[in-house]
Design an enzyme around this catalytic site. Structure first.
Site, mmCIF file in Angstrom:
data_model
loop_
_atom_site.group_PDB
_atom_site.id
_atom_site.type_symbol
_atom_site.label_atom_id
_atom_site.label_comp_id
_atom_site.label_asym_id
_atom_site.label_seq_id
_atom_site.Cartn_x
_atom_site.Cartn_y
_atom_site.Cartn_z
ATOM 1 N N THR A 60 0.865 -1.175 0.000
ATOM 2 C CA THR A 60 0.000 0.000 0.000
ATOM 3 C C THR A 60 0.902 1.225 0.000
ATOM 4 O OG1 THR A 60 -1.838 1.174 1.028
ATOM 5 C CG2 THR A 60 -0.393 -0.036 2.529
ATOM 6 N N GLU A 61 0.601 2.170 -0.904
ATOM 7 C CA GLU A 61 1.570 3.233 -1.202
ATOM 8 C C GLU A 61 1.799 4.179 -0.033
ATOM 9 O OE1 GLU A 61 -0.995 3.796 -4.280
ATOM 10 O OE2 GLU A 61 -1.528 5.863 -3.842
ATOM 11 N N ASN A 62 0.882 4.183 0.949
ATOM 12 C CA ASN A 62 1.130 5.024 2.121
ATOM 13 C C ASN A 62 2.159 4.409 3.064
ATOM 14 O OD1 ASN A 62 -1.170 3.270 2.320
ATOM 15 N ND2 ASN A 62 -1.616 4.147 4.315
ATOM 16 N N GLN A 99 7.335 7.543 2.810
ATOM 17 C CA GLN A 99 6.839 7.782 1.458
ATOM 18 C C GLN A 99 7.919 7.754 0.390
ATOM 19 O OE1 GLN A 99 3.267 8.557 0.401
ATOM 20 N NE2 GLN A 99 3.646 7.009 1.936
ATOM 21 N N SER A 102 8.569 4.195 -0.233
ATOM 22 C CA SER A 102 7.429 3.504 -0.824
ATOM 23 C C SER A 102 7.379 3.726 -2.338
ATOM 24 C CB SER A 102 6.130 4.010 -0.181
ATOM 25 O OG SER A 102 5.033 3.291 -0.669
#
Lengths: 226, 222
Positions: A60-62, A99, A102
């Site tokens: 999940t990009e967060n 972030q 990520s």
């Protein structure tokens, strides 16, 4: 990770697929052990169809790998959400990161597959899924452009026509682009289609023949393996 | 200078000037430093440029700062959400400027600022309207867009725990932009759930080393 080889000739099912059936097809084609990012909205359904022993790791990009299912009741923790800000859970082996990491993970080619929704996909794999371009629309891109350029394979899940009947697989996107020549495969209610350097190949159709589909789309289509 | 621990959030945000660029941590409400933002509202700085992933949710935190019309310009990746009505109203009324930046590019531009990188070429957004007017270069057959750093005058971030040296650890996905923003601003102010004595955080577990952190305040009074 390579996608599985196209089947010889297109398979035909009798009726168009609903969202769950499309999600089940995507889940079927995700290789064992793949690192996968599921976009907000319809692609989230894919998680429900992944077999527990498939060992697919969701990103999940967060900032998390090995994300678990949606949190319920006492599991809800405001510090643990997915990219849609929905409370989720962690699976054993989960990892958290910031972030910049990520997205380095995405652009650096470490994710095998992302599954995204779309307004339009072009026959050459351009993707439009972030902005309608309408003057009163508030543009919001999130991680869509990063995923489009970074994931090893970009799968799109969408209906093949708008509610008004306009094709969403088009010669050239009219909505603002998310990425150029980035989509590898489209899972839709009427067909699964590969975007290849030779053109658009039909892997499977649902409730419609290849010729009729090509006519409605006004696009040349090839049967996979032909 | 090593970090200073404040008891009073109002003291922790002293000195933020009108016209500042303020990096605000959080992804939605996870990791958003609400107590610091409330203190900034009381402090009164205006004409701010705010850099944050979203444009505020509901009425709290960043949304409250926007509602007070202290923000002239917002740089973010995903402003439009089900509960971003404060921002939506200001934007539609033409009362706030918006720069939309892809989420990874937003993070990397701040990382570059914190790491002393002058600019970088990035494939994200090539051929899209977000790259219009930007210099591009084809590298290894692929078009890349030249992106410049985003540096803050101030960063307001949320973390889980700090020691008195300003070393920070985070919790779950609330980490999000905190570690990057902590490197990218002149003055870094962290709101944490608890402050522990120096030596009580395992050095192997520190995510943001205290060198980046100037001021620390607890989320709620102890």
């Amino acid at each position: 990770m390579n996608p599985d080889q196209p089947v010889a000739g297109a398979r035909h099912e009798r009726r168009p697929l609903d969202g769950d059936a499309m999600a089940a097809l995507v889940a079927r084609d995700i290789p064992r052990g793949a690192f996968v990012n599921l976009g907000i909205g319809r692609p989230t359904l894919v998680a429900d169809h992944l077999a527990p022993d498939a060992a697919v790791v969701l990103h999940t990009e967060n900032g998390m790998l090995n994300m678990g299912p949606a949190a319920r009741g006492d599991e809800i923790d405001p510090d643990l959400t997915n990219a849609g800000k929905v409370p989720v859970t962690e699976l054993p082996g989960a990892a958290y990161f910031h972030q910049a990491d990520s997205f380095a993970m995405m652009r650096g080619g470490h994710l095998d597959i992302c599954v995204l929704g779309a307004f339009q996909v072009s026959a050459t794999g351009d993707l439009a899924n972030w902005h309608t371009g309408a003057s009163d629309a508030i543009p919001a891109v999130g991680g869509a452009m990063d995923l489009a350029v970074g994931a090893g394979q970009v799968f799109v899940m969408m209906t093949l026509f708008t509610k008004r009947g306009a094709p969403k697989l088009v010669p050239r996107c009219t909505y603002p682009l998310t990425g150029q020549a980035c989509v590898n495969r489209v899972y839709s209610d009427l067909a699964v289609l590969d975007i290849t350097p030779r053109g658009v190949e039909v892997r499977e159709t649902f409730g419609i023949g290849v010729d009729e589909l090509a006519g409605r789309l006004e696009l040349p289509l090839m049967a996979a393996g032909s | 200078m090593t970090a200073r621990v404040y008891v009073d959030a109002d003291e922790a945000v002293e000195g933020i000037r009108d016209g500042s660029t303020v990096l605000v941590g959080g992804f939605g409400m996870a990791g958003m430093p609400v107590r610091l933002i409330d203190a900034l509202i009381r402090q009164g700085a205006e004409d701010l440029t705010v850099v944050s992933n979203n444009a505020g949710n509901g009425d709290k935190g960043l949304a409250a700062l926007l509602a007070k019309r202290r923000v002239r310009r917002l740089v973010c990746s995903f402003p439009r959400q089900a509960d971003s009505y404060v921002f939506d109203g200001l934007y539609r009324a033409g009362e706030i400027e918006l720069e939309v930046v892809p989420q990874g590019t937003l993070a990397e531009r701040m990382r570059a600022a914190g790491a002393g990188i002058g600019a970088f070429f990035c494939p994200t957004g090539a051929g899209t309207m977000l790259a219009e007017g930007k210099e591009t270069r084809v590298i290894d057959g692929r078009t890349h867009v030249l992106e410049y750093p985003i540096k803050g005058d101030v960063a307001l971030i949320g973390a889980y725990r700090a020691d008195r040296m300003g070393n920070l650890v985070y919790r779950k996905t609330a980490r999000n932009f905190g570690p990057v923003m902590a490197t990218a601003a002149t003055t870094v102010i962290a709101q944490v759930r608890e402050v522990v004595d120096t030596g009580r955080i395992d050095p192997e577990a520190v995510v943001t080393p205290g060198i980046y952190v100037d001021r620390v305040v607890q989320e709620a009074d102890a």
